[in-house]
Design a protein around this motif. Structure first.
Motif, mmCIF file in Angstrom:
data_model
loop_
_atom_site.group_PDB
_atom_site.id
_atom_site.type_symbol
_atom_site.label_atom_id
_atom_site.label_comp_id
_atom_site.label_asym_id
_atom_site.label_seq_id
_atom_site.Cartn_x
_atom_site.Cartn_y
_atom_site.Cartn_z
ATOM 1 N N GLN A 1 0.816 -1.205 0.000
ATOM 2 C CA GLN A 1 0.000 0.000 0.000
ATOM 3 C C GLN A 1 0.854 1.262 0.000
ATOM 4 N N ALA A 2 2.065 1.157 0.565
ATOM 5 C CA ALA A 2 2.949 2.317 0.594
ATOM 6 C C ALA A 2 3.611 2.566 -0.758
ATOM 7 N N ARG A 3 3.509 1.593 -1.706
ATOM 8 C CA ARG A 3 4.098 1.736 -3.026
ATOM 9 C C ARG A 3 5.583 2.042 -2.917
ATOM 10 N N VAL A 4 6.342 1.143 -2.268
ATOM 11 C CA VAL A 4 7.776 1.327 -2.083
ATOM 12 C C VAL A 4 8.460 1.373 -3.442
ATOM 13 N N PRO A 5 9.330 2.359 -3.693
ATOM 14 C CA PRO A 5 9.966 2.479 -5.000
ATOM 15 C C PRO A 5 10.881 1.293 -5.315
ATOM 16 N N ILE A 6 10.963 0.978 -6.604
ATOM 17 C CA ILE A 6 11.906 -0.020 -7.099
ATOM 18 C C ILE A 6 12.690 0.613 -8.244
ATOM 19 N N TRP A 7 13.680 -0.107 -8.787
ATOM 20 C CA TRP A 7 14.443 0.425 -9.914
ATOM 21 C C TRP A 7 14.336 -0.516 -11.106
ATOM 22 N N LYS A 8 14.488 0.062 -12.287
ATOM 23 C CA LYS A 8 14.542 -0.698 -13.528
ATOM 24 C C LYS A 8 15.557 -0.050 -14.460
ATOM 25 N N ASP A 9 16.318 -0.875 -15.161
ATOM 26 C CA ASP A 9 17.223 -0.395 -16.206
ATOM 27 C C ASP A 9 16.536 -0.589 -17.555
ATOM 28 N N LEU A 10 16.314 0.509 -18.295
ATOM 29 C CA LEU A 10 15.626 0.475 -19.577
ATOM 30 C C LEU A 10 16.565 0.912 -20.702
ATOM 31 N N THR A 11 16.345 0.346 -21.884
ATOM 32 C CA THR A 11 17.087 0.738 -23.087
ATOM 33 C C THR A 11 16.240 1.717 -23.892
ATOM 34 N N VAL A 12 16.810 2.864 -24.255
ATOM 35 C CA VAL A 12 16.088 3.890 -24.995
ATOM 36 C C VAL A 12 15.949 3.444 -26.454
ATOM 37 N N GLU A 13 14.720 3.243 -26.900
ATOM 38 C CA GLU A 13 14.459 2.851 -28.288
ATOM 39 C C GLU A 13 13.492 3.802 -28.990
ATOM 40 N N ASN A 14 12.834 4.673 -28.238
ATOM 41 C CA ASN A 14 11.886 5.611 -28.833
ATOM 42 C C ASN A 14 12.645 6.727 -29.548
ATOM 43 N N PRO A 15 12.553 6.839 -30.873
ATOM 44 C CA PRO A 15 13.304 7.870 -31.609
ATOM 45 C C PRO A 15 12.873 9.292 -31.259
ATOM 46 N N ASN A 16 11.652 9.450 -30.712
ATOM 47 C CA ASN A 16 11.200 10.789 -30.342
ATOM 48 C C ASN A 16 11.991 11.362 -29.168
ATOM 49 N N LEU A 17 12.679 10.510 -28.408
ATOM 50 C CA LEU A 17 13.480 10.962 -27.271
ATOM 51 C C LEU A 17 14.907 11.308 -27.679
ATOM 52 N N ASN A 18 15.278 10.980 -28.897
ATOM 53 C CA ASN A 18 16.659 11.181 -29.344
ATOM 54 C C ASN A 18 17.025 12.664 -29.310
ATOM 55 N N GLY A 19 18.066 12.979 -28.567
ATOM 56 C CA GLY A 19 18.564 14.346 -28.472
ATOM 57 C C GLY A 19 17.899 15.201 -27.421
ATOM 58 N N LEU A 20 16.848 14.709 -26.760
ATOM 59 C CA LEU A 20 16.172 15.482 -25.717
ATOM 60 C C LEU A 20 16.935 15.396 -24.398
ATOM 61 N N THR A 21 16.968 16.510 -23.673
ATOM 62 C CA THR A 21 17.526 16.467 -22.317
ATOM 63 C C THR A 21 16.459 15.971 -21.353
ATOM 64 N N ILE A 22 16.910 15.451 -20.228
ATOM 65 C CA ILE A 22 15.973 14.903 -19.235
ATOM 66 C C ILE A 22 15.013 15.976 -18.744
ATOM 67 N N GLY A 23 15.490 17.197 -18.593
ATOM 68 C CA GLY A 23 14.655 18.281 -18.113
ATOM 69 C C GLY A 23 13.511 18.624 -19.047
ATOM 70 N N ARG A 24 13.629 18.232 -20.335
ATOM 71 C CA ARG A 24 12.573 18.550 -21.310
ATOM 72 C C ARG A 24 11.548 17.420 -21.440
ATOM 73 N N ILE A 25 11.752 16.347 -20.710
ATOM 74 C CA ILE A 25 10.826 15.212 -20.780
ATOM 75 C C ILE A 25 9.871 15.318 -19.588
ATOM 76 N N GLU B 1 13.250 -3.449 -20.900
ATOM 77 C CA GLU B 1 14.264 -3.594 -19.859
ATOM 78 C C GLU B 1 15.578 -4.057 -20.464
ATOM 79 N N SER B 2 16.644 -3.532 -19.892
ATOM 80 C CA SER B 2 17.980 -3.858 -20.399
ATOM 81 C C SER B 2 18.543 -5.063 -19.661
ATOM 82 N N ASN B 3 19.413 -5.791 -20.333
ATOM 83 C CA ASN B 3 20.119 -6.903 -19.695
ATOM 84 C C ASN B 3 21.325 -6.423 -18.897
#
Length: 553
Positions: A206-230, A283-285
């Motif tokens: 119920q507390a929704r404890v955070p977890i982590w995931k490693d993801l591979t960027v494949e969406n071309p719309n994100l190419n060149g964007l800074t994190i602050g703009r997402i 998810e990345s290996n």
């Protein structure tokens, strides 16, 4: 030996401290003795006080009343600080159900009191004393006596009846609550460890404890964007801690640029991370924590007063780190950049060794400072609690005002202050060891004084012709509502047993029963349920006692 006799007989400060010390120490030893597997625990102090009071070994009445009330204030204030951070979320999660069950205990007890008085031919003033003692609620006794004294035709002998009924009923009131817990445990074949584990799992989900995931960027719309703009990272309370580009892992910051093929580590709730897989990529290996030789993670505790109230965004920008999680009492979450840190927060920080060293100095990370309580906030909180408890509440049809009293006021204030966390550099955080000491000192003072005050009349009242009859009636007022609601809570609502124990203790506003239930398991389930129902029950019991006097007489 004359000096020793004088010490026991003189009304002095050493005499008071000696008697209180003997009552508490012998009571705690008595509480450790086991009979048929049952231990009185801290409630043994009450029975020790009754024995001392019976043999006229007491202390000054005014001093005793002060120590009793001061002990009660310390106990409930410490309880409020302990459970306050999780109180609001607990109330909205299952507080209505718990408070409904607790209110039913109060109503059933009041109806039984009226029925016993009418059918059993017990004078109503004595019956109201049985009601207060059987439910271990001293404020309701005081409220009833006040209303009774305001009625015409009430003499001094009648005014004694509530106190006598209270003295007879109170000891079994405590034992009866404990017996109802043990009986429920046996009837429902409860495994305490399993119940504690089930509650912990439920709280974690119920507390929704955070977890982590490693993801591979494949969406071309994100190419060149800074994190602050997402925008969706901030909107979902997801934090990017690491980014691997061309085999090199760096700390992620708002100016970090994403490229197709990058691997990023995200921290947040599982549901949101699963949604981001659709927007970003699979998810990345690769485990970025294993690959990153230049980055480390560390848990740091905020103990430097100058760091309190600074924002996560400011800290990350100033020291070149990423703060992925904040752990506070009973809650862990991924912070957004505008979240401000509190004293005692535990931050999960990712960065280079140099950056971690810098932010560690800024945050303090001193266990010695964390374990050293601030005294001023304690007494400010108690002062505010006394003021709130003294505010008269005028209800329609009531001849006198109702007050939260010495217990309800400090409890509510402690819960509110613990939710605030900090007031400038002043913190309402109380280290666990300090909280335990405050609670234990408070409860033993309260029980010792209640026993000393009731002991001189207890044996005489009990051995009178109707003494045991009164006690039997009080036992019904104690047990029947508890057992009925315990069965409903377990069978109809599938309530966790430890939460049910907190419910039963809270529905009787009974600190010794709470202490006994807490000894069953270190789980916070008992105290959380107790604090959830306590404020409402305290008000209901005070009002119920007054209504019985006004409506039945």
């Amino acid at each position: 030996m004359d000096w020793l006799l004088q010490l026991f007989n003189q009304d002095s400060v050493p005499h008071t401290l000696l008697i209180i010390g003997l009552v508490v120490s012998t009571g705690l030893i008595l509480g450790r003795l086991s009979l048929a597997g049952i231990q009185l625990g801290i409630a043994g102090v009450l029975f020790s006080g009754l024995v001392f009071g019976h043999f006229q070994i007491g202390i000054n009445t005014e001093v005793m009343h002060f120590l009793r009330d001061f002990g009660l204030v310390l106990f409930v204030y410490a309880i409020g600080l302990q459970v306050g951070p999780g109180f609001v979320s607990s109330f909205f999660r299952y507080g209505l159900r718990l408070n409904g069950l607790a209110a039913a205990v109060v109503i059933l007890g009041a109806l039984m009191t009226v029925a016993i008085s009418m059918i059993g031919h017990i004078p109503m003033p004595a019956a109201i004393g049985l009601f207060s003692g059987a439910t271990t609620n001293t404020p309701s006794l005081a409220a009833a006596q006040q209303v009774l004294g305001s009625l015409p035709g009430i003499d001094s002998e009648i005014l004694k009846m509530p106190g006598l009924g209270y003295a007879v009923a109170y000891p079994f009131g405590i034992v009866g609550i404990i017996l109802s817990m043990l009986l429920a445990k046996r009837v429902f074949k409860v495994d305490i460890d399993a119940e504690a584990a089930r509650f912990a799992d439920s709280q974690q989900q119920q507390a929704r404890v955070p977890i982590w995931k490693d993801l591979t960027v494949e969406n071309p719309n994100l190419n060149g964007l800074t994190i602050g703009r997402i925008p969706f990272f901030e909107g979902m309370n997801v934090v990017m801690t690491r980014i691997m580009h061309n085999g090199k892992v760096d700390v992620a910051n708002p100016d970090s640029q994403l490229q197709v093929g990058d691997t990023i580590r995200l921290v947040g709730e599982r549901e949101h991370l699963d949604e981001l897989k659709i927007l970003i990529g699979p998810e990345s290996n690769v485990d970025l924590k294993q690959v990153a030789s230049n980055l480390q993670s560390k848990r740091l505790v905020v103990t430097n007063k100058s760091a309190v109230s600074q924002s996560i965004g400011h800290l990350c920008l100033m020291y070149g780190v990423t703060i992925s999680r904040i752990h506070r009492p009973d809650v862990e979450f991924s912070p957004t950049s505008n979240v401000h840190v509190h004293f005692g927060d535990e931050l999960h920080v990712v960065g280079s060794p140099e950056a971690l060293s810098g932010i560690e100095k800024a945050l303090g990370n001193s266990l010695e400072e964390l374990n050293h309580p601030q005294i001023v906030p304690i007494f400010i909180g108690i002062t505010l609690g006394i003021l709130l408890g003294s505010v008269p509440l005028y209800l329609p049809g009531m001849p006198s005002a109702v007050k939260l009293g010495m217990a309800g006021g400090p409890l509510l204030v402690a819960i509110m202050l613990s939710r605030i966390g900090n007031w400038g550099t002043m913190t309402w955080h109380l280290p666990k060891s300090s909280n335990i000491i405050l609670k234990d000192i408070g409860i033993v003072l309260f029980l010792a004084c209640v026993g000393l005050n009731s002991g001189d009349q207890f044996a005489e009242t009990l051995l009178r012709g109707d003494g045991f009859y009164w006690m039997a009636c009080a036992a019904l007022i104690t047990l029947l509502p508890l057992l009925i609601i315990a069965a409903v809570a377990r069978m109809a609502f599938k309530l966790n047993f430890l939460s049910m124990c907190g419910l039963l203790a809270g529905s009787m506003t009974d600190p010794p029963a709470l202490a006994f239930a807490n000894n069953l398991s270190p789980s916070a389930a008992v105290s959380l349920a107790y604090a959830t129902v306590y404020p409402l029950v305290m008000i209901l019991r005070i009002v119920a006692a007054q209504l019985i006097i006004l409506l039945v007489n």
